[in-house]
Design an enzyme around this catalytic site. Sequence first.
Site, PDB file in Angstrom:
ATOM      1  N   CYS A 105       0.830  -1.207   0.000  1.00 45.69           N
ATOM      2  CA  CYS A 105       0.000   0.000   0.000  1.00 45.69           C
ATOM      3  C   CYS A 105       0.866   1.258   0.000  1.00 45.69           C
ATOM      4  O   CYS A 105       1.599   1.518   0.956  1.00 45.69           O
ATOM      5  CB  CYS A 105      -0.914  -0.029   1.216  1.00 45.69           C
ATOM      6  SG  CYS A 105      -1.810   1.494   1.506  1.00 45.69           S
ATOM      7  N   CYS A 108       0.228   3.731   2.844  1.00 47.33           N
ATOM      8  CA  CYS A 108       0.776   3.182   4.090  1.00 47.33           C
ATOM      9  C   CYS A 108       2.268   3.489   4.193  1.00 47.33           C
ATOM     10  O   CYS A 108       2.776   3.805   5.268  1.00 47.33           O
ATOM     11  CB  CYS A 108       0.555   1.674   4.154  1.00 47.33           C
ATOM     12  SG  CYS A 108      -1.169   1.178   4.107  1.00 47.33           S
TER      13      CYS A 108
END
Length: 191
Positions: A105, A108
């Site tokens: 991600c 993230c």
Amino acid sequence: MLRSLPAGLLAFALLLALHSSVDAFHLPLAAPLARTARGLAPQRPKTGVVHPGCSLHRLRASAVGTGAANAEKDGLVEKITAEELEFTLQDTTEPLIVDFYTEWCGPCKLLAPQLKMAAIELKDKVKVVKIDTDENPELATAMNVYALPTMLFINNGEIIKRHEGPLTVQKLMKATEHAFFDGPEPDFWQE
């Protein structure tokens, strides 16, 4: 699986996939059709947890050169499992920020260094942990984590607030002050 495609699309996909002068995987629409025609399922994340901008941010995040792995090197942001979270909730008296993330991600990866800087500033007041949703999919589902990154602000075993998406360290500090120390509500806070 092939029967589920309309006949025209199936023929189009097969033609593109089999024709030697056309590389079907360089045409945006043809690639999923050709994969389906060849019996290959589209690739999806393991947990079904998706951030709408993940695929768009992957390249940018990798160019930054920081990731979730860097945040755990000095122990300020500890990577834990579902079982360890249960023990942490029972053993700790300080407020807790739980970051749900995955390695793939992009947002993230953008949050990780910000979280690390916040953990340095909050070292004695708040404990910061992170949980990989690919490794702990049942916990992510149980905690209603459907977008990444998701941060839960927990005090005395109770979820006080949650936030989806990356934050700068300044916004993270404002969110922490509001969630745990009766600070003013930030204007960016999601309900």
